[in-house]
Design an enzyme around this catalytic site. Structure first.
Site, PDB file in Angstrom:
ATOM      1  N   LYS A 109     -15.606  -1.659   1.947  1.00  0.00           N
ATOM      2  CA  LYS A 109     -14.844  -2.145   0.801  1.00  0.00           C
ATOM      3  C   LYS A 109     -15.824  -2.739  -0.205  1.00  0.00           C
ATOM      4  O   LYS A 109     -16.484  -3.730   0.096  1.00  0.00           O
ATOM      5  CB  LYS A 109     -13.831  -3.212   1.235  1.00  0.00           C
ATOM      6  CG  LYS A 109     -12.695  -2.679   2.096  1.00  0.00           C
ATOM      7  CD  LYS A 109     -11.817  -3.821   2.602  1.00  0.00           C
ATOM      8  CE  LYS A 109     -10.592  -3.293   3.324  1.00  0.00           C
ATOM      9  NZ  LYS A 109      -9.814  -4.399   3.948  1.00  0.00           N
ATOM     10  N   GLU A 161       0.810  -1.220   0.000  1.00  0.00           N
ATOM     11  CA  GLU A 161       0.000   0.000   0.000  1.00  0.00           C
ATOM     12  C   GLU A 161       0.845   1.273   0.000  1.00  0.00           C
ATOM     13  O   GLU A 161       0.354   2.358   0.289  1.00  0.00           O
ATOM     14  CB  GLU A 161      -0.970  -0.035   1.177  1.00  0.00           C
ATOM     15  CG  GLU A 161      -1.936  -1.216   1.039  1.00  0.00           C
ATOM     16  CD  GLU A 161      -3.017  -1.264   2.090  1.00  0.00           C
ATOM     17  OE1 GLU A 161      -2.983  -0.432   3.021  1.00  0.00           O
ATOM     18  OE2 GLU A 161      -3.900  -2.130   1.985  1.00  0.00           O
TER      19      GLU A 161
END
EC number: 4.2.1.11
Length: 432
Positions: A343, A209
């Site tokens: 999500k 990330e």
């Protein structure tokens, strides 16, 4: 004008070099929407199914040709002729056609890619930005806000090849007056963190990330080096910048023994002990948000954690709730956590995602919009955060274009909306 004339799926590559599904929805007016499904590393057991081919001779079994075939076959056949503006109908057709509780036949990756591509096509047909279309679908037309970023600047756990057990150490630029200023603060802290790590002889390689992934002596040291970086950047910790963590505790929970085994520190904890460990860290550092602080199945422990910390900290359920309204409703009823991570691909459609955000907000929970560790250049979550006025977003660090694509889209949206989309900073965080 907005009638669907073609639906197309293809296999593309995500930020970790794995295949994912990209879909296009074409309208009779000539407008086209295109979107790609993300993919997680640390996943909740109750997430909708991400369909992979399993052919070890191709992409090590991670191919998505079966999901793509579902898009180009039964999904396309069912949607051609339908009105793209009817998002709920489009999503329900795909869900019903799949016929399973977890989208196992077509794959959540197939259904989601089409769902988001459809929303983009409909927005184009209405000559409006995606965030404005999402606000209308959400029943809140014209209501926008810019989200407070949670920037994952030290990666551990499943997102990095290091000895740090806690998966994400994040900063929030709460002293900023605008989203764009917040991104500048984040970038300056990120670059200063590189200098701090180098000065201590630590690696500045990055994880999935975009955050640094050094081997550290402890989880507390991760917070300490971030504190040094904040000061070196000229900011005050707790005033200009606050901290957040994603423990992803399911990844180091020993189900057989019923203990949390933090191998990096050589420590083990019971649920209650780990809750007190987190409380101690929150007393030492200005941590305002903790995500997945226990295993997804440890609801008794989560109840204790909420009673212990819920009045002063945001306690976010990710693996705990998996963007699922049935599970979230149970959590709300039992008083477990006070926030949900959102999500798209955990549930598999835009309509179901919007329902989870609404349920959370109606119950006084916050909703944090999130990327996955496997991403593409698709920046739809930026529009989702603004269009639902969710208030917070997690989309990685200040490196890797798959992360920065979302931040850059937020910059464009803030520029377009101006005062119509306030940046509320720390006010968006539960308990603050």
């Amino acid at each position: 004008m907005s009638k669907i004339v073609k639906v197309l799926g293809r296999e593309i590559i995500d930020s970790r070099g794995n295949p994912t599904v990209e879909a296009e929805v074409h309208l009779e007016s000539g407008f086209v929407g295109m979107a790609a499904a993300p993919s997680g590393a640390s996943t909740g057991s109750r997430e909708a199914l991400e369909l992979r081919d399993g052919d070890k001779a191709r992409f090590l079994g991670k191919g998505v040709l079966k999901a793509v075939a579902a898009v180009n076959g039964p999904i396309a056949e069912a949607l051609v002729g339908k009105d793209a503006k009817n998002q709920a109908e489009i999503d329900q057709i795909m869900i019903d056609l799949d016929g399973t509780d977890n989208k196992a036949n077509f794959g959540a990756n197939a259904i989601l890619a089409v769902s988001l591509a459809n929303a983009k096509a409909a927005a184009a047909a209405k000559s409006m930005p995606l965030y404005a279309h999402i606000a209308e679908l959400n029943g809140t037309p014209g209501v926008f806000s810019m989200p407070l970023p949670m920037m994952n600047i030290i990666n551990g756990g499943e997102h990095a090849d290091n000895n740090v057990d806690i998966q994400e150490f994040m900063i929030q630029p709460v002293g900023a007056k605008t989203l764009k200023e917040g991104l500048r603060i984040g970038a300056e802290v990120f670059h200063n963190l590189a200098k701090v790590l180098k000065s201590k002889g630590y690696s500045t390689a990055v994880g999935d990330e975009g955050g640094f992934a050094p081997n550290l002596k402890s989880n507390a040291e991760a917070l300490e080096v971030i504190a040094e970086a904040v000061a070196a950047a000229g900011y005050e910790l707790g005033k200009d910048v606050t901290l957040a963590m994603d423990c992803a505790a399911s990844e180091f929970f020993d189900k057989e023994a019923g203990i949390y085994n933090m191998k990096g520190e050589g420590k083990t904890f019971t649920s209650e002990e780990f809750n007190h460990y987190l409380a101690e860290l929150a007393n030492q550092f200005p941590i305002v948000s903790i995500e997945d602080g226990l295993d997804e199945s440890d609801w008794t422990g989560f109840k204790h954690q909420t009673e212990l910390l819920g009045d002063k900290l945001q306690l976010v359920g990710d693996d705990l709730f998996v963007t699922n309204t049935k599970i979230l409703a149970e959590g709300i009823e039992k008083g477990v956590a006070n926030s949900i991570l959102i999500k798209f691909n955990q549930i598999g459609s835009l309509t179901e995602t919007l329902a989870a955000i609404k349920m959370a907000k109606d119950a006084g929970y916050t909703a944090v919009i999130s990327h996955r560790s496997g991403e593409t250049e698709d920046a739809t979550i930026a529009d989702l955060a603004v269009g639902t006025a969710a208030g917070q977003i997690k989309t990685g660090s200040m490196s890797r274009s798959d992360r920065v694509a979302k931040y850059n889209q937020l910059i464009r949206i803030e520029e377009a909306l101006g005062e119509k989309a306030p940046f509320n900073g720390l006010k968006e965080v539960k308990g603050q």
